[in-house]
Design a protein around this motif. Structure first.
Motif, short mmCIF file in Angstrom:
data_model
loop_
_atom_site.label_atom_id
_atom_site.label_comp_id
_atom_site.label_asym_id
_atom_site.label_seq_id
_atom_site.Cartn_x
_atom_site.Cartn_y
_atom_site.Cartn_z
N TYR A 29 0.87 -1.18 0.00
CA TYR A 29 0.00 0.00 0.00
C TYR A 29 0.91 1.23 0.00
O TYR A 29 1.91 1.26 0.73
N ARG A 30 0.57 2.22 -0.82
CA ARG A 30 1.41 3.41 -0.91
C ARG A 30 0.53 4.65 -0.97
O ARG A 30 -0.52 4.64 -1.63
N ARG A 31 0.96 5.70 -0.26
CA ARG A 31 0.25 6.99 -0.32
C ARG A 31 1.26 8.11 -0.51
O ARG A 31 2.26 8.17 0.21
N VAL A 32 1.01 8.96 -1.49
CA VAL A 32 1.84 10.15 -1.69
C VAL A 32 0.89 11.33 -1.80
O VAL A 32 -0.05 11.29 -2.59
N THR A 33 1.12 12.36 -0.97
CA THR A 33 0.23 13.53 -1.03
C THR A 33 0.93 14.67 -1.74
O THR A 33 2.14 14.64 -1.95
N SER A 34 0.15 15.70 -2.01
CA SER A 34 0.71 16.87 -2.70
C SER A 34 1.70 17.62 -1.82
O SER A 34 2.44 18.46 -2.30
N MET A 35 1.67 17.33 -0.52
CA MET A 35 2.60 17.99 0.41
C MET A 35 3.93 17.22 0.48
O MET A 35 4.69 17.37 1.43
N LYS A 36 4.15 16.35 -0.51
CA LYS A 36 5.38 15.55 -0.62
C LYS A 36 5.57 14.61 0.57
O LYS A 36 6.66 14.26 0.98
N ASP A 37 4.44 14.26 1.14
CA ASP A 37 4.48 13.39 2.30
C ASP A 37 4.08 12.00 1.80
O ASP A 37 3.11 11.86 1.07
N SER A 38 4.89 10.99 2.12
CA SER A 38 4.57 9.67 1.58
C SER A 38 4.57 8.61 2.68
O SER A 38 5.17 8.79 3.74
N PHE A 39 3.89 7.52 2.40
CA PHE A 39 3.73 6.46 3.39
C PHE A 39 3.61 5.14 2.64
O PHE A 39 2.99 5.08 1.58
N GLU A 40 4.18 4.10 3.21
CA GLU A 40 4.15 2.79 2.56
C GLU A 40 3.97 1.69 3.59
O GLU A 40 4.53 1.79 4.69
N LYS A 41 3.19 0.69 3.27
CA LYS A 41 3.00 -0.44 4.18
C LYS A 41 2.76 -1.71 3.38
O LYS A 41 2.09 -1.67 2.35
N THR A 42 3.28 -2.81 3.92
CA THR A 42 3.07 -4.10 3.26
C THR A 42 1.89 -4.80 3.93
O THR A 42 1.80 -4.84 5.16
#
Lengths: 238, 326
Positions: A29-42
């Motif tokens: 699972y991956r999330r990238v926002t317009s605020m250049k903030d990102s998150f990833e999880k398996t």
């Protein structure tokens, strides 16, 4: 952005990229926002898991330290035995929840709003609250739908005196959040019992069912429909 | 060849009228009670883990565990032909004996019971007990177990916990902390305060209420001292405390405000004054102005220092010549 999705999925708009895809045999699972903030999880699941993206109780970020939401608004003075519905805004937190094997888990919670906490009551015995300042609206306000939701608050002055009201504290364990394509909404009631004590509780929506969809709640109590959860504001509401 | 008569063994008496069978039944009931107690407490802990605080859960599970064992004991004891009335009397006498023999143990036990009900500390609390700073890990019936911040195991008898002063750093839900931030006299303190207040406003865990307080506290020897006070939830206050100071430093320096080094301003006499001390003009009682009119000017510290050397050399020279003359 909100709604149910089968895995794998990909959602992208001008503010966020949400994606759950298979990489090297694992579900990422991956999330990238317009605020250049990102998150990833398996994610590991052998069942047909689904993902739900919806607004969740706004008491989780940046770290969960409380269940309570406090909204401060410009002071209003209320006549004895009177009642009125006002509109306030509340901060939004967006939850990405994975469902599988009859259980659910929030894998990601993010927000576009600044966060702030406060203390309601004394340091010894009071409550830490997620704090939000709102303007006061008679009609439905136009809000930034990514950052703020609308709280419909019915205030009832049960006392025989004029009362100053400038804050409401709500229990996150009984929040009922609804969303539509236009806005995120909550409905609550505040009963002023004495000059320092008030009761607050969330209310379910009976009308607009076709427009408003109920969010998945992260914090549950016993699901007894007739039993409402009332929070007593015992350290004042002014 | 040999035939074991199990029923005969079971019925043969062990002591008094108690048979082997009854003893086995006694232990079987006790073991079953322990198994049930374990089963109940494990499931209770699993079921209530998210709903009840760790401290209360621990207490509830202990109560259930011992209650089930006591019930098992009560069911099992008749197998041993024990007369409970006699047991009560014996227990009373035994209690007095044990009380005298093990005063400190009993004292710890009673303190432990009071601690459980008064609960001045909870499991997970960060406390100072008898000058020992620990995180509480367990509150047992005789002692309190903790861990220092270095990870060292500490056992404190409950009597000491109960009778000594306890400082519980997290008993209240929020706590305040403060910094002293020093800036140069040349910098704008008002601007520094505004920067710090803005930083506090943006930090989620610096509480809105009670509000922070940022003010000029001291006109110190090396600079202007700004006091910064803020509140944070006890659960996260250490994280906030350890991050905010550096962020304040970075933010004010980014705006050109500097933190001063310790400094001393030295006011030295001007070079010509040094030169005139002990000079023939002074010895003759002539006014110094007469000499300064001859070209005296402000001098740099370097010149003053080298002048002092010259002056020293010249006086030494004078001394030696005088000595030579004499």
């Amino acid at each position: 952005m909100y709604g149910k999705r089968d895995i794998p999925f990909r959602y992208e708009d001008e503010t966020v990229l949400l994606e759950a895809s298979e990489e090297k045999g694992l579900l990422k699972y991956r999330r990238v926002t317009s605020m250049k903030d990102s998150f990833e999880k398996t994610i590991i699941t052998s069942s047909d898991a689904r993902i739900v993206v919806n607004p969740v109780e706004p008491v989780n970020l940046p770290k969960k330290v409380t269940n309570y939401l406090e909204i401060e608004f410009p002071p209003l003075v209320m006549a004895p035995n009177d009642q009125r519905t006002i509109h306030l805004t509340f901060p939004l937190e967006i939850g990405v929840i994975v469902f599988g094997n009859k259980d659910m888990k929030a894998i990601d919670i993010f927000s576009y709003c600044p966060q702030k906490y406060s203390l309601y009551g004394p340091a010894g015995g009071g409550l830490i609250t997620k704090w939000h300042r709102s303007d006061l609206y008679q009609d439905l306000p136009v809000t930034d739908r990514l950052c703020e939701g609308i709280l419909n608050l019915r205030i009832q002055n049960k006392t025989s005196e004029w009362q100053n009201v400038s804050r409401v504290v709500l229990d996150g364990y009984a929040m009922k959040i609804y969303f539509s394509s236009e806005a995120v909404r909550m409905f609550a009631r505040m009963k002023l019992m004495t000059s320092t004590i008030a009761e607050t509780e969330f209310q379910s929506v009976t009308s607009h069912r076709d427009v408003l969809q109920k969010s998945i709640e992260l914090y549950h109590t016993l699901n007894i429909p007739k039993l409402s959860r009332v929070f007593t504001m015992e350290w004042g509401f002014d | 060849m040999f035939e074991i008569n199990s029923s005969a063994i079971m019925e043969s008496t062990f002591y008094g009228s108690v048979t082997f069978g009854q003893i086995i039944t006694f232990f079987a009931v006790l073991i079953i009670a322990i198994i049930i107690a374990k089963f109940v407490t494990i499931n209770l802990e699993r079921g209530l883990k998210d709903k009840v605080s760790k401290n209360h859960l621990n207490l509830v599970s202990k109560i259930f565990y011992y209650a089930i064992i006591v019930i098992g004991l009560v069911i099992a004891l008749p197998n041993l032909d024990i007369d409970f009335s006699g047991l009560l009397v014996a227990g009373g006498v035994l209690g007095i004996v044990i009380g005298f023999a093990a005063q400190s143990v009993v004292s710890n036990l009673i303190s432990g019971i009071f601690l459980i009900f008064e609960h001045p500390i909870k499991i997970g609390d960060n406390v100072l007990i008898d000058d020992v700073h620990i995180i509480v890990e367990d509150i047992r019936i005789l002692s309190t177990i903790g861990k220092t911040f270095d990870g060292i195991y500490v056992r404190i008898p409950n009597e000491k916990v109960f009778t000594t002063n306890i400082v519980n750093y997290v008993a209240n839900i929020a706590r305040r902390f403060e910094y002293d931030v020093e800036i140069r006299y040349a910098d704008d303190a008002g601007k520094a305060i505004a920067i710090i207040e803005d930083l506090i406003d943006k930090e989620p865990f610096c509480l809105k209420n009670p509000g922070s307080s940022v003010y000029v506290d001291q006109l110190a020897s090396d600079g202007v001292m700004i006091k910064v006070r803020m509140w944070a939830p006890s659960e996260v206050w250490w994280d906030v405390r350890t991050t905010m100071l550096w962020r304040i430093k970075v933010a004010i320096e980014a705006e050109g405000i500097e933190i001063p080094f310790p400094q001393r301003t030295l006011w030295l006499p001007e070079f010509h004054e040094l030169m005139t001390r002990g000079s023939p003009a002074r010895e003759k009682g002539l006014p110094l102005q007469q000499e300064s009119d001859t070209g005296a000017r402000p001098v740099s510290p370097h010149e003053v220092l080298s002048g002092m050397k010259l002056f020293k050399d010249s006086t030494e020279g004078q001394g030696s010549s005088q000595n030579g003359n004499s």
